[in-house]
Design a protein around this motif. Structure first.
Motif, PDB file in Angstrom:
ATOM      1  N   ARG A  29     116.414  46.360  10.657  1.00 14.39           N
ATOM      2  CA  ARG A  29     115.822  47.549  10.047  1.00 14.39           C
ATOM      3  C   ARG A  29     116.451  48.825  10.591  1.00 14.39           C
ATOM      4  N   TYR A  84     102.034  45.554  14.595  1.00 17.11           N
ATOM      5  CA  TYR A  84     103.311  45.914  13.970  1.00 17.11           C
ATOM      6  C   TYR A  84     103.342  45.456  12.517  1.00 17.11           C
ATOM      7  N   ARG A  87     101.421  47.867  10.449  1.00 20.03           N
ATOM      8  CA  ARG A  87     102.243  49.074  10.273  1.00 20.03           C
ATOM      9  C   ARG A  87     103.272  48.871   9.153  1.00 20.03           C
ATOM     10  N   ALA A  88     103.901  47.697   9.125  1.00 22.42           N
ATOM     11  CA  ALA A  88     104.895  47.400   8.083  1.00 22.42           C
ATOM     12  C   ALA A  88     104.241  47.328   6.712  1.00 22.42           C
ATOM     13  N   TRP A  89     103.064  46.708   6.623  1.00 21.18           N
ATOM     14  CA  TRP A  89     102.380  46.593   5.338  1.00 21.18           C
ATOM     15  C   TRP A  89     101.918  47.958   4.839  1.00 21.18           C
ATOM     16  N   ASP A 189     109.649  45.844   3.925  1.00 21.67           N
ATOM     17  CA  ASP A 189     108.475  46.082   4.774  1.00 21.67           C
ATOM     18  C   ASP A 189     107.416  45.011   4.561  1.00 21.67           C
ATOM     19  N   VAL A 192     108.639  41.894   6.361  1.00 20.28           N
ATOM     20  CA  VAL A 192     108.509  42.069   7.811  1.00 20.28           C
ATOM     21  C   VAL A 192     107.044  41.944   8.223  1.00 20.28           C
ATOM     22  N   GLY A 193     106.143  42.596   7.452  1.00 16.33           N
ATOM     23  CA  GLY A 193     104.723  42.502   7.773  1.00 16.33           C
ATOM     24  C   GLY A 193     104.214  41.075   7.725  1.00 16.33           C
TER      25      GLY A 193
END
Length: 208
Positions: A29, A84, A87-89, A189, A192-193
């Protein structure tokens, strides 16, 4: 000429480090964003080098003798991964990010190098698998090599780690054209989430 132990260490180190995980996702990222890549790559590489050296020096046996250490890291790592992932979601649902031609992200707050350093350090060290794989497994195998084979083995594993993170961090910029569209960031994102939550759930399940 390199000792055969160097190539054994490099092969095993590469096979362990290339697995998809929270740390690699963060490096990718930041590489796409072209922000603080040097800091992120350096922290990942240094952490790996220290852990490899500790494992070859015999720290793996010490960790196995104190299982509470891994338990504490597991719970701490799970909590951090859930945070984390959330945060990504949140970034995925907002969907306001895109890359400009210079690689900076539009409509998102820039991450300082200090914050990047803290995040990548936590992703690197609050992961029990790094101790199981790097310190106990890789370090244990390297420790069986007779001197100077153990040094060559550790050097090979460290080289694999450095090459991987440099390639991942600086090679990720090739994906920048794809991430000029907000939708691409939403997908990344979201992935990643999902991965962070799956990894966190896996850590919790180990303690049940």
């Amino acid at each position: 000429m390199f000792d055969p132990a160097f190539w054994r260490g490099m092969a095993l180190g590469a096979s362990l480090i290339m697995a998809i995980g929270a740390q690699n996702a963060f490096v990718l990222r930041q590489g796409i964003l072209r922000r603080h890549v040097g800091v992120v790559v350096a922290v990942c590489t240094i952490c790996d080098m220290v852990l490899i050296a500790a494992g070859v020096a015999g720290m793996g046996g010490l960790i196995q003798a104190y299982p509470r250490f891994l338990t504490a890291v597991t719970w701490g790592g799970a909590a951090f991964l859930f945070w984390y992932g959330l945060r990504a979601w949140r970034a995925a649902f907002r969907g306001t990010g895109a890359l400009q031609a210079d690689g900076s992200r539009v409509a998102t707050q820039g991450m300082t190098w200090q914050r990047a350093l803290v995040l990548v350090s936590m992703l690197s060290l609050l992961n029990p698998h790094v101790y199981l794989d790097t310190v106990i497994l890789l370090g244990g195998i390297g420790a069986r090599e007779a001197y100077p084979g153990n040094v060559w083995f550790a050097g090979g594993a460290m080289t694999a780690s450095a090459l991987w993170f440099i390639t991942l961090g600086y090679g990720a910029r090739l994906l920048a054209p794809l991430f000029s569209r907000p939708r691409a960031w939403q997908i990344l994102d979201g992935l990643v989430g999902t991965m962070m939550w799956a990894l966190g759930a896996g850590l919790v399940a180990q303690q049940m």
